[in-house]
Scaffold this motif. Structure first.
Motif, short mmCIF file in Angstrom:
data_model
loop_
_atom_site.label_atom_id
_atom_site.label_comp_id
_atom_site.label_asym_id
_atom_site.label_seq_id
_atom_site.Cartn_x
_atom_site.Cartn_y
_atom_site.Cartn_z
N VAL A 21 -55.29 42.01 -10.14
CA VAL A 21 -55.01 41.69 -11.54
C VAL A 21 -53.52 41.91 -11.81
O VAL A 21 -52.85 41.07 -12.41
CB VAL A 21 -55.89 42.53 -12.50
CG1 VAL A 21 -55.48 42.30 -13.96
CG2 VAL A 21 -57.36 42.21 -12.29
N ARG A 22 -53.01 43.02 -11.32
CA ARG A 22 -51.57 43.31 -11.46
C ARG A 22 -50.73 42.24 -10.75
O ARG A 22 -49.75 41.75 -11.29
CB ARG A 22 -51.25 44.69 -10.88
CG ARG A 22 -49.78 45.05 -10.92
CD ARG A 22 -49.50 46.43 -10.32
NE ARG A 22 -50.26 47.47 -11.01
CZ ARG A 22 -49.88 48.04 -12.15
NH1 ARG A 22 -48.74 47.70 -12.71
NH2 ARG A 22 -50.61 48.97 -12.71
N TRP A 23 -51.16 41.86 -9.52
CA TRP A 23 -50.43 40.83 -8.79
C TRP A 23 -50.36 39.54 -9.61
O TRP A 23 -49.30 38.94 -9.75
CB TRP A 23 -51.09 40.52 -7.46
CG TRP A 23 -51.30 41.65 -6.52
CD1 TRP A 23 -50.72 42.89 -6.55
CD2 TRP A 23 -52.15 41.64 -5.38
NE1 TRP A 23 -51.18 43.65 -5.51
CE2 TRP A 23 -52.05 42.92 -4.77
CE3 TRP A 23 -52.99 40.69 -4.81
CZ2 TRP A 23 -52.77 43.25 -3.61
CZ3 TRP A 23 -53.70 41.03 -3.67
CH2 TRP A 23 -53.59 42.29 -3.07
N ALA A 24 -51.51 39.11 -10.12
CA ALA A 24 -51.57 37.84 -10.85
C ALA A 24 -50.72 37.88 -12.12
O ALA A 24 -50.01 36.91 -12.42
CB ALA A 24 -53.02 37.50 -11.17
N LEU A 25 -50.80 38.97 -12.85
CA LEU A 25 -50.02 39.07 -14.09
C LEU A 25 -48.52 39.08 -13.79
O LEU A 25 -47.74 38.42 -14.48
CB LEU A 25 -50.42 40.32 -14.86
CG LEU A 25 -51.82 40.28 -15.47
CD1 LEU A 25 -52.23 41.67 -15.96
CD2 LEU A 25 -51.92 39.24 -16.57
N THR A 26 -48.12 39.79 -12.75
CA THR A 26 -46.71 39.85 -12.36
C THR A 26 -46.23 38.49 -11.87
O THR A 26 -45.13 38.03 -12.25
CB THR A 26 -46.51 40.92 -11.27
OG1 THR A 26 -46.97 42.18 -11.78
CG2 THR A 26 -45.06 41.04 -10.86
N GLN A 27 -47.03 37.84 -11.05
CA GLN A 27 -46.63 36.52 -10.54
C GLN A 27 -46.64 35.47 -11.65
O GLN A 27 -45.77 34.60 -11.68
CB GLN A 27 -47.54 36.14 -9.37
CG GLN A 27 -47.29 37.03 -8.17
CD GLN A 27 -48.34 36.91 -7.07
OE1 GLN A 27 -49.49 36.54 -7.32
NE2 GLN A 27 -47.94 37.26 -5.85
N TYR A 28 -47.59 35.58 -12.57
CA TYR A 28 -47.61 34.66 -13.71
C TYR A 28 -46.28 34.77 -14.49
O TYR A 28 -45.71 33.75 -14.89
CB TYR A 28 -48.79 34.96 -14.64
CG TYR A 28 -48.64 34.25 -15.96
CD1 TYR A 28 -48.93 32.88 -16.06
CD2 TYR A 28 -48.16 34.91 -17.08
CE1 TYR A 28 -48.73 32.21 -17.25
CE2 TYR A 28 -47.96 34.23 -18.27
CZ TYR A 28 -48.25 32.90 -18.35
OH TYR A 28 -48.04 32.22 -19.53
N ALA A 29 -45.80 35.99 -14.71
CA ALA A 29 -44.56 36.18 -15.45
C ALA A 29 -43.39 35.46 -14.79
O ALA A 29 -42.48 35.00 -15.48
CB ALA A 29 -44.25 37.67 -15.59
N GLU A 30 -43.42 35.33 -13.46
CA GLU A 30 -42.34 34.65 -12.75
C GLU A 30 -42.32 33.14 -13.00
O GLU A 30 -41.27 32.51 -12.91
CB GLU A 30 -42.48 34.88 -11.24
CG GLU A 30 -42.19 36.28 -10.78
CD GLU A 30 -42.30 36.41 -9.27
OE1 GLU A 30 -41.92 35.45 -8.55
OE2 GLU A 30 -42.76 37.47 -8.81
N ILE A 31 -43.49 32.55 -13.28
CA ILE A 31 -43.57 31.08 -13.36
C ILE A 31 -44.07 30.57 -14.72
O ILE A 31 -44.29 29.38 -14.87
CB ILE A 31 -44.49 30.53 -12.24
CG1 ILE A 31 -45.91 31.14 -12.28
CG2 ILE A 31 -43.86 30.77 -10.89
CD1 ILE A 31 -46.83 30.54 -13.27
N LYS A 32 -44.22 31.45 -15.69
CA LYS A 32 -44.88 31.06 -16.94
C LYS A 32 -44.24 29.85 -17.62
O LYS A 32 -44.93 29.08 -18.28
CB LYS A 32 -44.96 32.24 -17.90
CG LYS A 32 -43.63 32.70 -18.41
CD LYS A 32 -43.79 33.89 -19.32
CE LYS A 32 -42.41 34.30 -19.81
NZ LYS A 32 -42.47 35.38 -20.73
N ASP A 33 -42.96 29.66 -17.46
CA ASP A 33 -42.28 28.54 -18.11
C ASP A 33 -42.06 27.34 -17.19
O ASP A 33 -41.46 26.35 -17.61
CB ASP A 33 -40.93 29.01 -18.67
CG ASP A 33 -41.09 30.07 -19.74
OD1 ASP A 33 -42.05 29.97 -20.53
OD2 ASP A 33 -40.27 31.01 -19.78
N ARG A 34 -42.54 27.41 -15.97
CA ARG A 34 -42.36 26.30 -15.02
C ARG A 34 -43.51 25.30 -15.13
O ARG A 34 -44.68 25.68 -15.24
CB ARG A 34 -42.30 26.81 -13.59
CG ARG A 34 -41.08 27.64 -13.30
CD ARG A 34 -41.00 27.89 -11.82
NE ARG A 34 -40.26 29.13 -11.56
CZ ARG A 34 -40.28 29.76 -10.42
NH1 ARG A 34 -40.99 29.29 -9.40
NH2 ARG A 34 -39.59 30.86 -10.25
N ALA A 35 -43.17 24.04 -15.04
CA ALA A 35 -44.20 23.00 -15.04
C ALA A 35 -44.96 22.97 -13.72
O ALA A 35 -46.16 22.74 -13.68
CB ALA A 35 -43.57 21.64 -15.32
#
Length: 180
Positions: A149-163
């Motif tokens: 869950v931590r991995w996914a949330l952290t990785q999501y933050a890296e790409i949240k604005d990318r198409a």
């Protein structure tokens, strides 16, 4: 009277294989045991992220993403949407595969998607004590249920604005073994 004898299995390496398996001593049927597939999503409503507080073990009372085991005859995307509905009464629209994690110690493969809520009206499903929409800074990091869950949330933050983006895997040094 028909033969209703239960099959008898033995633990052995079948011909042409290299691993111990459960093999029927009567007919040779091999009962393979394979990893379980978990599907879920980092679900957002604007800048907020949906989290569910678990009502069941393992890790009852801790926060997680809506996720769970795939069912037979469903796609991973349908499974992730079903889990969001079951755990948070959330209707979601899946955008992309965020990550594919391997957790060998649990014999799991986890497919985590990036998704958006279709409607912000959410509520706890039967497997959740409560659900909430959190700003990233307000995520209860110390009370997350699982490392992935931590991995996914952290990785999501890296790409949240990318198409578009390549899907992530386990972070460096996180093998999914020994509690990582």
């Amino acid at each position: 009277m028909p033969d209703t004898k239960e099959p008898s299995f033995e633990h052995r390496v079948p011909d042409g294989d290299n691993r111990l398996r459960q093999v029927c001593i009567d007919c040779g049927f091999i009962a393979y045991e394979n990893p379980k597939v978990v599907v879920g999503a980092v679900v957002t409503w604007g800048p907020k992220i949906l989290l569910c507080r678990r009502a069941i073990n393992p890790r009852k009372g801790f926060w997680t993403l809506p996720a769970g085991f795939m069912e037979l005859h469903e796609s991973a995307e349908v499974g992730a949407a079903r889990e969001a509905m079951e755990e948070a009464n959330a209707r979601i629209e899946i955008d992309a595969l965020l990550a594919a994690y391997t957790i060998p110690r649990l014999s799991q493969v986890q497919l985590i998607y990036r998704a958006r809520l279709v409607d912000p009206n959410i509520s706890a499903g039967i497997e959740s004590l409560e659900v909430g929409l959190f700003d990233y800074a307000d995520i209860p990091w110390e009370d997350l249920a699982f490392p992935s869950v931590r991995w996914a949330l952290t990785q999501y933050a890296e790409i949240k604005d990318r198409a578009s983006f390549p899907a992530f895997s386990n972070p460096p040094g996180e093998s999914g073994d020994h509690g990582t």
